[in-house]
Design an enzyme around this catalytic site. Structure first.
Site, PDB file in Angstrom:
ATOM      1  N   CYS A 101       6.284  -5.103   0.511  1.00 32.71           N
ATOM      2  CA  CYS A 101       6.407  -3.778  -0.095  1.00 32.71           C
ATOM      3  C   CYS A 101       6.274  -2.684   0.966  1.00 32.71           C
ATOM      4  O   CYS A 101       7.194  -2.490   1.760  1.00 32.71           O
ATOM      5  CB  CYS A 101       5.398  -3.661  -1.232  1.00 32.71           C
ATOM      6  SG  CYS A 101       5.855  -2.425  -2.428  1.00 32.71           S
TER       7      CYS A 101
ATOM      8  N   HIS B 116       5.149  -8.432  -4.395  1.00 31.31           N
ATOM      9  CA  HIS B 116       3.784  -8.764  -3.948  1.00 31.31           C
ATOM     10  C   HIS B 116       3.367 -10.188  -4.308  1.00 31.31           C
ATOM     11  O   HIS B 116       2.590 -10.379  -5.242  1.00 31.31           O
ATOM     12  CB  HIS B 116       2.790  -7.814  -4.631  1.00 31.31           C
ATOM     13  CG  HIS B 116       2.875  -6.411  -4.183  1.00 31.31           C
ATOM     14  ND1 HIS B 116       2.186  -5.933  -3.097  1.00 31.31           N
ATOM     15  CD2 HIS B 116       3.577  -5.370  -4.677  1.00 31.31           C
ATOM     16  CE1 HIS B 116       2.446  -4.661  -2.935  1.00 31.31           C
ATOM     17  NE2 HIS B 116       3.289  -4.281  -3.873  1.00 31.31           N
TER      18      HIS B 116
ATOM     19  N   ILE C  13       5.695  -3.069  -7.484  1.00 32.13           N
ATOM     20  CA  ILE C  13       4.842  -1.895  -7.726  1.00 32.13           C
ATOM     21  C   ILE C  13       5.346  -0.762  -6.832  1.00 32.13           C
ATOM     22  O   ILE C  13       5.089  -0.747  -5.637  1.00 32.13           O
ATOM     23  CB  ILE C  13       3.367  -2.215  -7.397  1.00 32.13           C
ATOM     24  CG1 ILE C  13       2.896  -3.455  -8.158  1.00 32.13           C
ATOM     25  CG2 ILE C  13       2.473  -1.003  -7.704  1.00 32.13           C
ATOM     26  CD1 ILE C  13       1.542  -3.993  -7.704  1.00 32.13           C
ATOM     27  N   ARG C  14       6.093   0.130  -7.416  1.00 26.71           N
ATOM     28  CA  ARG C  14       6.712   1.232  -6.653  1.00 26.71           C
ATOM     29  C   ARG C  14       7.369   0.685  -5.379  1.00 26.71           C
ATOM     30  O   ARG C  14       7.206   1.213  -4.285  1.00 26.71           O
ATOM     31  CB  ARG C  14       5.690   2.330  -6.323  1.00 26.71           C
ATOM     32  CG  ARG C  14       5.152   3.045  -7.570  1.00 26.71           C
ATOM     33  CD  ARG C  14       4.187   4.165  -7.251  1.00 26.71           C
ATOM     34  NE  ARG C  14       3.065   3.719  -6.445  1.00 26.71           N
ATOM     35  CZ  ARG C  14       2.884   3.988  -5.178  1.00 26.71           C
ATOM     36  NH1 ARG C  14       3.747   4.734  -4.526  1.00 26.71           N
ATOM     37  NH2 ARG C  14       1.835   3.529  -4.540  1.00 26.71           N
TER      38      ARG C  14
ATOM     39  N   ARG D  98      12.670   3.656  -0.174  1.00 22.81           N
ATOM     40  CA  ARG D  98      11.336   3.670  -0.794  1.00 22.81           C
ATOM     41  C   ARG D  98      11.451   4.011  -2.278  1.00 22.81           C
ATOM     42  O   ARG D  98      12.348   4.754  -2.677  1.00 22.81           O
ATOM     43  CB  ARG D  98      10.438   4.725  -0.134  1.00 22.81           C
ATOM     44  CG  ARG D  98       9.960   4.384   1.246  1.00 22.81           C
ATOM     45  CD  ARG D  98       9.121   5.526   1.831  1.00 22.81           C
ATOM     46  NE  ARG D  98       7.861   5.710   1.138  1.00 22.81           N
ATOM     47  CZ  ARG D  98       7.447   6.871   0.651  1.00 22.81           C
ATOM     48  NH1 ARG D  98       8.160   7.964   0.746  1.00 22.81           N
ATOM     49  NH2 ARG D  98       6.270   6.946   0.059  1.00 22.81           N
TER      50      ARG D  98
ATOM     51  N   GLU E 268       1.196 -11.864  -3.003  1.00 19.26           N
ATOM     52  CA  GLU E 268      -0.243 -12.013  -2.749  1.00 19.26           C
ATOM     53  C   GLU E 268      -1.105 -11.752  -3.987  1.00 19.26           C
ATOM     54  O   GLU E 268      -2.293 -12.058  -3.980  1.00 19.26           O
ATOM     55  CB  GLU E 268      -0.681 -11.107  -1.584  1.00 19.26           C
ATOM     56  CG  GLU E 268      -0.734  -9.613  -1.871  1.00 19.26           C
ATOM     57  CD  GLU E 268       0.621  -8.913  -1.781  1.00 19.26           C
ATOM     58  OE1 GLU E 268       1.664  -9.595  -1.704  1.00 19.26           O
ATOM     59  OE2 GLU E 268       0.631  -7.664  -1.802  1.00 19.26           O
TER      60      GLU E 268
ATOM     61  N   GLY F  83       0.867  -1.180   0.000  1.00 15.13           N
ATOM     62  CA  GLY F  83       0.000   0.000   0.000  1.00 15.13           C
ATOM     63  C   GLY F  83       0.893   1.215   0.000  1.00 15.13           C
ATOM     64  O   GLY F  83       1.776   1.334  -0.836  1.00 15.13           O
ATOM     65  N   GLU F  84       0.681   2.077   0.944  1.00 17.55           N
ATOM     66  CA  GLU F  84       1.504   3.280   1.056  1.00 17.55           C
ATOM     67  C   GLU F  84       1.985   3.377   2.509  1.00 17.55           C
ATOM     68  O   GLU F  84       1.193   3.583   3.420  1.00 17.55           O
ATOM     69  CB  GLU F  84       0.671   4.505   0.633  1.00 17.55           C
ATOM     70  CG  GLU F  84       1.344   5.825   0.835  1.00 17.55           C
ATOM     71  CD  GLU F  84       2.786   5.865   0.311  1.00 17.55           C
ATOM     72  OE1 GLU F  84       3.005   5.566  -0.869  1.00 17.55           O
ATOM     73  OE2 GLU F  84       3.683   6.188   1.107  1.00 17.55           O
ATOM     74  N   SER F  85       3.295   3.192   2.658  1.00 21.66           N
ATOM     75  CA  SER F  85       3.838   3.072   4.016  1.00 21.66           C
ATOM     76  C   SER F  85       3.617   4.321   4.851  1.00 21.66           C
ATOM     77  O   SER F  85       3.376   4.226   6.062  1.00 21.66           O
ATOM     78  CB  SER F  85       5.328   2.726   3.951  1.00 21.66           C
ATOM     79  OG  SER F  85       6.037   3.706   3.210  1.00 21.66           O
TER      80      SER F  85
END
Ligand code: GLN
Length: 215
Positions: free
Chosen positions: A97, A192, A155-156, A126, A194, A65-67
């Site tokens: 991630c 990822h 993904i990023r 990051r 998952e 997601g976004e840490s």
């Protein structure tokens, strides 16, 4: 309250065959995908949003997601200190991630004020793949997971810029950059599993959980 994703698996109904109780931190990000994989593998999965829910699990997954957002929400919901305590008490935790970023002791290119939970003796950067190559897929040889390569989707994602003495690299890109690490009960991947139908990392994690389960 714990959201139980398996019908009939509430505490009163636990049997000797019940799988390990694994929470997925559900503040933000792709927690549903992790819950799906874990449930398929037989874990008793719950979504974790409150400190008291940590007492009900034997392992925790921190999703992608976004840490920086997860960090803020963890602090807002009073989860940061309990999560840190749980990690230092040895709770098995797998971060993908953004989850890896949260588990890292040191984060480079964090936003102002961003904090991690820590636990993994690594330095991560990051968004390490730059704007031209933020998202990509590749196959990785990961001896700890067997001979079949792991198809990894980035993904990023972050890279692990340095691995301290306490941690062990599990996977590297062709250029040698580290993208998966473990340290005792902690596991982290830059990518990822998952979302690709790749279950071996979750299995590997569940083995850590099962070898430590306390009821
Ligand atoms: N770039 C995101 C972060 O810094 C991580 C991206 C991801 O989890 N897919 O948290």
């Amino acid at each position: 309250m714990t959201t139980n994703l398996r019908s009939g698996s509430l505490d009163a109904g636990r049997t000797a065959q019940a799988g390990p109780r694994v929470g997925v931190l559900a503040l933000q990000g792709d927690f549903r995908e992790h819950a799906h994989v874990l449930a398929k593998l037989g874990a008793e999965v719950s979504l974790v949003r409150r400190p008291e829910e940590l007492a009900e699990i034997d392992g925790l997954v921190i999703p992608g997601g976004e840490s920086s957002v997860m960090d803020k929400l963890a602090r807002t919901f009073g989860l940061q200190a309990p999560l840190r305590q749980a990690i230092s008490a040895g709770l098995p935790v797998y971060g993908t991630c953004a989850g890896l970023i949260l588990l890292a002791d040191t984060v480079l290119d964090a936003i102002a004020g961003q904090e991690s939970l820590g636990g993994l003796d690594v330095v991560v950067r990051r968004n390490a793949f730059g704007s031209q190559n933020q998202s990509f897929e590749t196959d990785l040889d990961i001896p700890a997971l067997g001979d079949e390569p792991v198809h990894a989707v980035f993904i990023r994602g972050p890279v692990v810029e340095s691995v301290g003495e306490a941690a062990t690299p599990l996977a590297t890109l062709a250029d040698g950059r580290v993208v998966a690490v473990e340290q005792g009960n902690l596991l982290g991947t830059s990518f990822h599993p998952e979302i690709t139908g790749e279950y071996r990392f979750h299995e590997y994690f569940l083995a850590k959980v099962s070898s430590r389960v306390r009821r």
